[in-house]
Design an enzyme around this catalytic site. Structure first.
Site, PDB file in Angstrom:
ATOM      1  CG  ASP A   1      47.489  39.403  41.019  1.00 24.15           C
ATOM      2  OD1 ASP A   1      46.828  39.350  41.967  1.00 24.15           O
ATOM      3  OD2 ASP A   1      47.767  38.587  40.173  1.00 24.15           O
TER       4      ASP A   1
ATOM      5  CG  HIS B   1      43.682  31.109  44.282  1.00 21.96           C
ATOM      6  ND1 HIS B   1      44.222  30.428  43.092  1.00 21.96           N
ATOM      7  CD2 HIS B   1      43.882  32.381  44.127  1.00 21.96           C
ATOM      8  CE1 HIS B   1      44.665  31.616  42.299  1.00 21.96           C
ATOM      9  NE2 HIS B   1      44.443  32.596  43.078  1.00 21.96           N
TER      10      HIS B   1
ATOM     11  CG  HIS C   1      42.930  39.950  39.761  1.00 18.58           C
ATOM     12  ND1 HIS C   1      41.904  39.338  40.598  1.00 18.58           N
ATOM     13  CD2 HIS C   1      44.308  39.607  40.114  1.00 18.58           C
ATOM     14  CE1 HIS C   1      42.890  38.554  41.249  1.00 18.58           C
ATOM     15  NE2 HIS C   1      43.904  38.673  40.979  1.00 18.58           N
TER      16      HIS C   1
ATOM     17  CG  ASP D   1      44.971  36.422  44.379  1.00 16.61           C
ATOM     18  OD1 ASP D   1      44.666  37.229  43.318  1.00 16.61           O
ATOM     19  OD2 ASP D   1      45.147  35.513  44.046  1.00 16.61           O
TER      20      ASP D   1
ATOM     21  CD  GLU E   1      44.949  37.125  37.521  1.00 19.94           C
ATOM     22  OE1 GLU E   1      45.999  37.070  37.555  1.00 19.94           O
ATOM     23  OE2 GLU E   1      44.382  36.718  38.427  1.00 19.94           O
ATOM     24  CD  GLU E   2      42.732  34.618  40.922  1.00 21.91           C
ATOM     25  OE1 GLU E   2      43.285  33.851  40.118  1.00 21.91           O
ATOM     26  OE2 GLU E   2      43.176  35.251  41.857  1.00 21.91           O
TER      27      GLU E   2
END
Ligand SMILES: [Zn+2]
Length: 698
Positions: free
Chosen positions: A419, A506, A343, A353, A390-391
């Site tokens: 990922d 994140h 992603h 990420d 994706e998130e």
């Protein structure tokens, strides 16, 4: 990504000791050629080039549906075009409200508006740039006040404990710590128990100073660091369940969608302390105390909070997202394809990420493109994908799979997922058991960046397993972009990456600076992930016979039957697993017979048409382990082998049709599901028999 708890069982003893003279699925001549191709190709991904991509792709926060994310699309497509790949972009309009205002305040004692943004830190340039509001993706809207109740991790069992203490969250604001379950389950349970809002915070015990020094002095989360993330519990656009979000597609109204309804806001442990230290009432049960420097209490109150979230759902709920594809057409079997994807969206700069996964896909694409320029074209088509959104709930990959499901179900040989491909030195891998021996073989081929051996030997050393066992691998339950391919369509998948302790998941601090200081300073692990990818793609794309291993597959299933027997025995039910055991035994026998026939046929000179028909049958083996009606609890999940536990989201459940029947305490259903699963294993074994017959020209 969603962090998954790996509960993998060790593979059987002494599995395929990677004989390097022969190559599984290749003729003798083919193996010699393939070894040369792979040796050349895996030298091409480079740390310098990986670092350059990473710097560009992580230079700004690039959340799905924002202009910055359209810029990452353009970068990836431009690179792939420059290397000579055919490219394609697919766009979908997604129901994906973006926040317009997020506020959390302590109402009493001592009213205080909490500062939610993550402050800039010295020497990290992207920490000074615009950041995404701290709200969980698909939070409900609202402006609510209430007493605060601490609910530990917000698990089903935590609410049961609260019940026994006589504490309810009804009409209250729940505060839960991250960990032990997917955050979407925390949101679902808080709403189900009547909370008017949920705050989810990162406790320093799991994700902060208790673990290590905090950013920017160390890699771990500082007191203002926030873990954003989606709380959607379905995969794909919630307004188009089961089909692609194409123009003109019918859409559910918001009231019909499976989405959260209460405001859900993630906060750092600094802000959590501003509320938790004033909570009184019942003492916390054992195990509920976290890492903040005061005694935790359950509440409710006396501290009161106010939480308000507003978004643009009434004015502009649909956002365009963009999946990108780089394509190398196969020279012999252009209609069969293998896909690698990662992603491209993040919650911040996203260096780990998932810029690292995107970079792994890019560098593998460059390696294969350069081989093609040098005159070596793969036999099958290779597709290099980057997924959007994706998130928010695996949305880009899911819409693509739903949009193109017929072609994928017929022609996709395998899907490989990247990922968080590199944020430390520890290799991990997993996927469908049929692909695990090949992943181990490829890991033997790629040198570990620490200079001490191969990726495989370092993986083994770090896993400290007995000589007779292999390192544990993860099961494909869900939680990343393989879900559409594996859980929905039954396409074999594999995934791998180099992990570390993390610490900025994140947050705005998942940056190029963090990566160069702590994650992968020299970008050697980024390059190594791409090398594994390059070899995995070529190995399967060029194989004479697709190198799936159904002996390991069947062996991996057997411990699950013991678990089922124990559960059935505990209930004193009449639900024997004899037929299921026999079916799995037959799959293993057929697997062994097929492998032997394959190796003997490949030692001669098999006809192309025999190999083609063999591969067509091989592609049906795992498709046979899906059913069109899916799981009773979740029809979209058609694969009967693995799924994410619906009560946890991170933990996986094996053989879910049977195990969910057991969980629902239904003896007759359990009996039926065991029979149904046995029938599916028999169909898989039959596909293998057909593959073996095809090898012999029958
Ligand atoms: Zn991710």
């Amino acid at each position: 990504m969603r962090i998954r708890i790996v509960l993998a069982l060790l593979a059987g003893a002494g599995v395929s000791a990677g004989a390097q003279q022969t190559m599984v699925g290749y003729t003798t001549a083919g193996a010699a050629h393939e070894r040369d191709v792979e040796a050349s190709a895996i030298k091409r991904p480079s740390p310098t080039s990986a670092s350059a991509h990473s710097k560009v792709l992580s230079r700004e926060t690039h959340v799905a549906g924002t202009p910055a994310q359209a810029r990452t699309r353009d970068y990836v497509v431009d690179q792939m075009k420059k290397w000579g790949l055919e490219t394609e972009v697919r766009s979908y309009d997604i129901w994906m409200p973006q926040p317009t205002s997020v506020r959390v305040a302590r109402v009493s004692p001592q009213p205080k508006e909490l500062s939610l943004a993550e402050p800039a830190v010295a020497d990290d340039p992207t920490s000074k740039l615009a950041q995404y509001p701290t709200v969980n993706g698909y939070s409900g809207q609202g402006d609510v006040s209430g007493d605060v109740v601490y609910v530990n991790y917000g698990l089903i069992e935590d609410y049961a404990q609260l019940d026994s203490l006589g504490v309810s969250v009804r009409g209250k604001i729940a505060i839960a710590r991250y960990g032990r379950s997917f955050r979407g389950i925390k949101a679902r349970e808080a709403e189900k128990h009547g909370a008017v809002a949920l705050l989810i915070y990162s406790d320093p015990q799991e994700d902060g100073f208790v673990v290590g020094d905090v950013y920017p002095d160390g890699p771990m989360r500082n007191s203002a660091g926030v873990q954003r993330g989606s709380i959607l519990n379905v995969d794909g656009d919630p307004s188009t369940p089961g089909y692609g979000s194409k123009p003109g597609a019918p859409r559910l109204e918001p009231r019909q969608m499976e989405i959260p309804h209460i405001p859900v806001v993630p906060i750092g442990y600094g802000n959590a302390g501003e509320l938790l230290k004033y909570v009184r009432g019942a003492n916390v049960p054992r195990g509920w105390q976290g890492g903040l420097p005061f005694r935790y209490h359950v509440g409710p109150g006396p501290v009161r909070a106010r939480v308000s979230v507003a978004d643009d759902r009434s004015t502009k709920p649909l956002k365009p997202i963009y999946d990108t594809f780089g394509i190398v057409r196969g020279a012999e079997f252009p209609d069969e394809f293998v896909i690698v994807g990662g992603h491209r969206d993040g919650w911040g700069p996203g260096a780990a990420d998932n810029v690292s996964g995107t970079v792994s896909v890019l560098e593998a694409a460059r390696a294969v493109a350069e081989e093609v320029k040098a005159g070596v074209r793969p036999k099958r088509t290779i597709i290099f994908a980057t997924w959007d959104a994706e998130e928010w709930g695996l949305i880009g990959s899911t819409e693509f799979v739903e949009d193109d499901s017929l072609r994928l179900a017929r022609n996709a040989v395998a899907y490989f997922n990247q990922d968080v491909a590199a944020q430390g030195p520890r290799f991990g891998g997993g996927g469908s058991p049929s692909l695990r021996p090949m992943l181990r073989d490829i890991a033997r081929l790629v040198p570990d960046p620490n200079g001490k051996g191969s990726v495989y030997s370092e993986w083994r050393r770090a896993s400290a397993v007995a000589d007779t066992a292999e390192p544990a691998m993860g099961d494909p339950g869900g939680g990343s972009d393989f879900a559409g391919f594996y859980n929905h369509l039954g396409i074999p998948i594999a995934e791998w990456g180099f992990g570390g302790q993390g610490g900025v998941y994140h947050s705005q601090y998942d940056s190029y600076t963090w990566m160069t200081k702590f994650g992968d300073p020299g970008f050697h692990y980024h390059a190594a992930a791409a090398r594994v990818g390059t070899a995995m793609l070529l190995r399967i794309a060029n194989a004479d016979v697709l190198p799936f291993d159904y002996v390991e597959y069947a062996r991996t299933m057997r411990p699950y039957l013991d678990q089922i027997d124990r559960a059935v025995g505990g209930h004193h039910w009449n639900a024997p697993t004899i037929a299921l055991r026999a079916a799995i035994d037959r799959l293993q026998e057929e697997g062994a017979a097929f492998n032997a026939a394959r190796d003997s046929v490949l030692a001669g000179s098999p006809s192309k048409s025999a190999l083609e028909r063999t591969n067509q049958s091989l592609m049906q083996v795992e498709r046979a382990l899906t059913r069109p009606s899916g799981l009773r609890t979740r029809p979209w999940f058609r694969n009967l082998i693995y799924v994410a536990d619906e009560n946890n989201g991170y933990a996986n459940m094996a053989l879910p049709s049977v195990n969910e029947a057991i969980r629902s305490a239904d003896e007759a259903l359990t009996r039926n599901e065991i029979q149904d699963l046995a029938a599916h294993f028999d169909r898989a074994a039959q596909a293998l028999t057909q593959a073996r017959n095809a090898l012999r020209g029958r």
